[in-house]
Each structure stands twice: as C-alpha cells, then as structure tokens.
Design a protein around this motif. Structure first.
Motif, PDB file in Angstrom:
ATOM      1  N   UNK A  59       3.452   8.023 -12.048  1.00 21.96           N
ATOM      2  CA  UNK A  59       2.204   8.609 -12.523  1.00 21.96           C
ATOM      3  C   UNK A  59       1.226   7.615 -13.125  1.00 21.96           C
ATOM      4  N   UNK A  60       1.595   6.322 -13.196  1.00 23.44           N
ATOM      5  CA  UNK A  60       0.672   5.367 -13.801  1.00 23.44           C
ATOM      6  C   UNK A  60      -0.574   5.204 -12.931  1.00 23.44           C
ATOM      7  N   UNK A  61      -1.692   4.895 -13.579  1.00 19.58           N
ATOM      8  CA  UNK A  61      -2.933   4.660 -12.846  1.00 19.58           C
ATOM      9  C   UNK A  61      -2.817   3.387 -12.017  1.00 19.58           C
ATOM     10  N   UNK A  62      -3.283   3.458 -10.786  1.00 27.22           N
ATOM     11  CA  UNK A  62      -3.215   2.313  -9.879  1.00 27.22           C
ATOM     12  C   UNK A  62      -4.496   1.483  -9.991  1.00 27.22           C
ATOM     13  N   UNK A  63      -4.329   0.171 -10.059  1.00 27.14           N
ATOM     14  CA  UNK A  63      -5.463  -0.756 -10.051  1.00 27.14           C
ATOM     15  C   UNK A  63      -5.827  -1.142  -8.632  1.00 27.14           C
ATOM     16  N   UNK A  64      -4.810  -1.456  -7.834  1.00 27.34           N
ATOM     17  CA  UNK A  64      -5.033  -1.776  -6.425  1.00 27.34           C
ATOM     18  C   UNK A  64      -3.723  -1.661  -5.668  1.00 27.34           C
ATOM     19  N   UNK A  65      -3.818  -1.556  -4.352  1.00 25.08           N
ATOM     20  CA  UNK A  65      -2.655  -1.659  -3.480  1.00 25.08           C
ATOM     21  C   UNK A  65      -2.986  -2.670  -2.391  1.00 25.08           C
ATOM     22  N   UNK A  66      -1.996  -3.453  -1.990  1.00 25.75           N
ATOM     23  CA  UNK A  66      -2.197  -4.459  -0.944  1.00 25.75           C
ATOM     24  C   UNK A  66      -0.994  -4.460  -0.021  1.00 25.75           C
ATOM     25  N   UNK A  67      -1.233  -4.868   1.204  1.00 23.33           N
ATOM     26  CA  UNK A  67      -0.164  -5.064   2.173  1.00 23.33           C
ATOM     27  C   UNK A  67       0.350  -6.498   2.114  1.00 23.33           C
ATOM     28  N   UNK A  68       1.617  -6.678   2.501  1.00 22.14           N
ATOM     29  CA  UNK A  68       2.083  -8.003   2.867  1.00 22.14           C
ATOM     30  C   UNK A  68       1.417  -8.370   4.189  1.00 22.14           C
ATOM     31  N   UNK A  69       1.408  -9.650   4.586  1.00 23.77           N
ATOM     32  CA  UNK A  69       0.702 -10.039   5.815  1.00 23.77           C
ATOM     33  C   UNK A  69       1.115  -9.274   7.065  1.00 23.77           C
ATOM     34  N   UNK A  70       2.382  -8.844   7.157  1.00 21.42           N
ATOM     35  CA  UNK A  70       2.811  -8.097   8.350  1.00 21.42           C
ATOM     36  C   UNK A  70       2.814  -6.590   8.134  1.00 21.42           C
ATOM     37  N   UNK A  71       2.311  -6.132   7.000  1.00 21.81           N
ATOM     38  CA  UNK A  71       2.181  -4.705   6.662  1.00 21.81           C
ATOM     39  C   UNK A  71       3.517  -4.002   6.479  1.00 21.81           C
ATOM     40  N   UNK A  72       4.619  -4.740   6.422  1.00 18.08           N
ATOM     41  CA  UNK A  72       5.924  -4.096   6.238  1.00 18.08           C
ATOM     42  C   UNK A  72       6.176  -3.731   4.779  1.00 18.08           C
ATOM     43  N   UNK A  73       5.442  -4.364   3.874  1.00 17.14           N
ATOM     44  CA  UNK A  73       5.570  -4.070   2.450  1.00 17.14           C
ATOM     45  C   UNK A  73       4.214  -3.650   1.895  1.00 17.14           C
ATOM     46  N   UNK A  74       4.252  -2.698   0.987  1.00 17.45           N
ATOM     47  CA  UNK A  74       3.059  -2.299   0.251  1.00 17.45           C
ATOM     48  C   UNK A  74       3.300  -2.606  -1.218  1.00 17.45           C
ATOM     49  N   UNK A  75       2.364  -3.306  -1.835  1.00 22.36           N
ATOM     50  CA  UNK A  75       2.488  -3.697  -3.235  1.00 22.36           C
ATOM     51  C   UNK A  75       1.458  -2.934  -4.050  1.00 22.36           C
ATOM     52  N   UNK A  76       1.920  -2.236  -5.082  1.00 18.62           N
ATOM     53  CA  UNK A  76       1.001  -1.527  -5.972  1.00 18.62           C
ATOM     54  C   UNK A  76       0.920  -2.255  -7.301  1.00 18.62           C
ATOM     55  N   UNK A  77      -0.279  -2.255  -7.867  1.00 17.62           N
ATOM     56  CA  UNK A  77      -0.540  -2.934  -9.132  1.00 17.62           C
ATOM     57  C   UNK A  77      -1.111  -1.920 -10.115  1.00 17.62           C
ATOM     58  N   UNK A  78      -0.542  -1.864 -11.315  1.00 18.45           N
ATOM     59  CA  UNK A  78      -1.054  -0.975 -12.349  1.00 18.45           C
ATOM     60  C   UNK A  78      -1.365  -1.778 -13.603  1.00 18.45           C
ATOM     61  N   UNK A  79      -2.654  -1.788 -13.974  1.00 22.46           N
ATOM     62  CA  UNK A  79      -3.049  -2.453 -15.223  1.00 22.46           C
ATOM     63  C   UNK A  79      -2.645  -1.620 -16.427  1.00 22.46           C
ATOM     64  N   UNK A  80      -2.438  -0.327 -16.215  1.00 26.94           N
ATOM     65  CA  UNK A  80      -2.131   0.578 -17.318  1.00 26.94           C
ATOM     66  C   UNK A  80      -0.806   0.245 -17.990  1.00 26.94           C
ATOM     67  N   UNK A  81       0.238   0.078 -17.183  1.00 27.89           N
ATOM     68  CA  UNK A  81       1.545  -0.235 -17.769  1.00 27.89           C
ATOM     69  C   UNK A  81       2.097  -1.581 -17.321  1.00 27.89           C
ATOM     70  N   UNK A  82       1.274  -2.367 -16.621  1.00 29.32           N
ATOM     71  CA  UNK A  82       1.622  -3.722 -16.193  1.00 29.32           C
ATOM     72  C   UNK A  82       2.814  -3.739 -15.230  1.00 29.32           C
ATOM     73  N   UNK A  83       2.898  -2.674 -14.424  1.00 28.63           N
ATOM     74  CA  UNK A  83       4.004  -2.540 -13.476  1.00 28.63           C
ATOM     75  C   UNK A  83       3.535  -2.884 -12.061  1.00 28.63           C
ATOM     76  N   UNK A  84       4.356  -3.665 -11.368  1.00 34.34           N
ATOM     77  CA  UNK A  84       4.157  -3.991  -9.956  1.00 34.34           C
ATOM     78  C   UNK A  84       5.298  -3.333  -9.184  1.00 34.34           C
ATOM     79  N   UNK A  85       4.957  -2.575  -8.144  1.00 40.04           N
ATOM     80  CA  UNK A  85       5.981  -1.930  -7.337  1.00 40.04           C
ATOM     81  C   UNK A  85       5.854  -2.389  -5.887  1.00 40.04           C
TER      82      UNK A  85
END
Length: 320
Positions: A208-234
């Motif tokens: 439920x944390x607010x998302x700052x941005x999402x990005x793909x890895x170069x081959x799109x097999x991984x999605x990385x989410x960034x949250x400034x709210x709780x400083x969590x990277x998934x």
C-alpha cells in the motif's frame, strides 16, 4: 547568469558492445538539470532543466542542434517517437506539447486539468498515455493529441506506466492522492496490471505504500518499484507476476536502474549524493557518493564493471 555544464560520457555499447569510447559533451543550461533522455536511435541526447528549456545534442560532434522553448512550468517528462521526428513533453501545469524535432516548433498541444505526472508513447497503438495528479489516466491520439479514453481512478493517481509483454496490458504505479471514504476504483495494491480490452485492473501486489516510480530492467523481465514514502525498493518477476525481493534504503530514493543481465541494481538518493548498488539477491555491494548534486540518471555498463551517473549539477562521471 550561472550556467550548468554536463560533461557526458557516451559508451560504444550502443554501437559496438565490445569497446568503450569516451566522448565529452559540454551541455549548458542556466539552471540545474532534471532529466536526461536518449533519443531512440542513441545518436542524440536530450537534457531538461529547471530553466524550462529542453536541448537536443548530437553526440558524435558535441553540437547542440536544437533548443525547445514553450513550457511555462516545470517539465515532468519527455519522449520521442521511433524515427525521431516528433517529441512530446509535459509539465506540472497540465500542458503536453508535441514538437517538430526538425525545426523546434510546436505542432499540437493538449491542456489537461491537472499536473501531468508522466507521458508514455505506445508506438504500436499510436497512443500517448499520460497520468494526471487529479487521479486520471488519459489515452491520447499521438498524431494530434485528441483524447481517446479517460480513466478516473481517484483517490489514487498514476505516477508511471510501462507496457506489458502481454498484448493490451500495462503496469501502472499509483500513489494515494488524499485520504477519503470514497470507494476506490482499483483494488488494494500500489502496482496494478491494467487490461485495456477488459477495462479491468489486476493487482500485482497488495502493498500500500505510495509509489514514486517503476522501471523495467533492460530486458523487461524484472520490474522495479521505488517508494519514497517508506524507502522500500521491490523487484518483481514479470513472467511469474510475483515479488522476488524487497530492499530498504537509508535515504529517500528517486532513481533506479538495472544491469543488462539483471544481476545488479542501482538506487540513487533524492535528498543527498549517495548511490547504492545491490545484487539481484538483495545483498548490498557498495555505497558511494557522487561529487555534487543529486542523481538524475544512472546506468551500469555492459560488462558490469562501471556505473555511469549524471547529476543535477551537470556532472557525469564513471565509478569503477
């Protein structure tokens, strides 16, 4: 007037992945840089500044070939079409400009009701997709910027969209606009997979944390989410649609980037000059400080031996 210079190093893996060639480009603006964007053919580079200017640079001979002026508010995003003839830019006043790259003139303009959070060009469907801070997701015709479809997702607003490998589906990262008793359109989950044919959202996670941005890895097999709210990277596996690992960083994160083999990710801070590198298992490799400013762009070179960082103060350096 104070000028910011960006000494940018361009690597030949865009042309020849076996050898690195360093080229120094003095990229000048009158205020700090906020974005750096490679043109689709990798021969040109765009820089965006808080002075509201956009500049196009030809990498091979260090020339500024075009300057674009037409925004009166902070520029939020930039994207070009595949054959590099049309440029799209957006700002916090709700304006999207469509530019003729050849002569720098505005061809069409869209005026939204709220700040534009991102723009995304779906080249196959000829759509320009944009998010607005008022909780709407708008699909525009990329040729004339006429609206095709509008989704109202208040009290959430979309911060970034990525096209899925599955047809007609998109990953969307969300933040909560305000606390409200109104029943939300989407189910709980800050990253959703949207099927435009079925007009349905499917949560990728129940976080439920607010998302700052999402990005793909170069081959799109991984999605990385960034949250400034709780400083969590998934990090998510897009083929299995599951969360693999999550990381917590000691600073407010703003930029994420991955190596081409998905074995390393980098996270840059929005509040200081720190950058952290992690293995894809979540193990921290190292932390280093950039010389000045905050990170606006990062990449890991082809053989995973160096990190290339561009900063808001116009520096671009290589870190071994």
């Amino acid at each position: 007037m104070k000028y910011v210079y960006l000494f940018f190093f361009v690597f030949s893996y865009f042309i020849n992945q076996a050898q690195e060639v360093i080229l120094s480009l003095p990229l000048k603006h009158s205020d700090i840089l906020t974005k750096l964007y490679y043109a689709p053919d990798k021969r040109f580079l765009y820089t965006v500044s808080k002075d509201l200017s956009i500049r196009l640079w030809y990498i091979n001979d260090s020339r500024c070939v075009r300057s674009f002026s037409g925004h009166n508010a902070e520029i939020t995003d930039i994207v070009a079409n595949s054959n590099h003839t049309i440029l799209y830019t957006s700002d916090i006043s709700g304006i999207i400009n469509q530019w003729n790259i050849q002569n720098g003139t505005i061809l069409n303009q869209y005026k939204g009701e709220s700040a534009i959070t991102f723009i995304y060009l779906d080249k196959e469907k000829h759509w320009l997709i944009c998010g607005q801070k008022n909780g709407t997701l708008i699909f525009l015709n990329s040729s004339d910027l006429k609206p095709i479809k509008t989704l109202h997702i208040y009290p959430y607003f979309p911060v970034k969209i990525l096209k899925s490998k599955e047809p007609n589906r998109y990953y969307i990262g969300f933040s909560l606009l305000t606390d409200t008793t109104q029943k939300p359109v989407i189910e709980k989950g800050n990253i959703q997979l949207y099927d435009i044919e079925e007009n349905k959202f499917f949560p990728l996670s129940t976080n439920s944390e607010n998302i700052t941005t999402i990005v793909y890895s170069p081959d799109s097999s991984k999605l990385i989410s960034v949250s400034a709210e709780n400083k969590i990277i998934r990090i998510f596996d897009t083929s299995k649609m599951i969360e693999e690992i999550n990381l917590k960083v000691p600073f407010i994160p703003s930029v994420a980037f991955a190596s081409r083999n998905n074995k390393m990710i980098g996270i840059g801070s929005a509040e200081n000059n720190k950058v952290k590198l992690f293995r894809n298992t979540g193990q921290e490799i190292m932390t280093f400080n950039i010389d000045s400013g905050t990170i606006v762009y990062g990449e890991i070179n082809y053989d995973i031996t160096r990190v290339h960082i561009a900063t808001s103060y116009g520096l671009f350096k290589i870190y071994d």
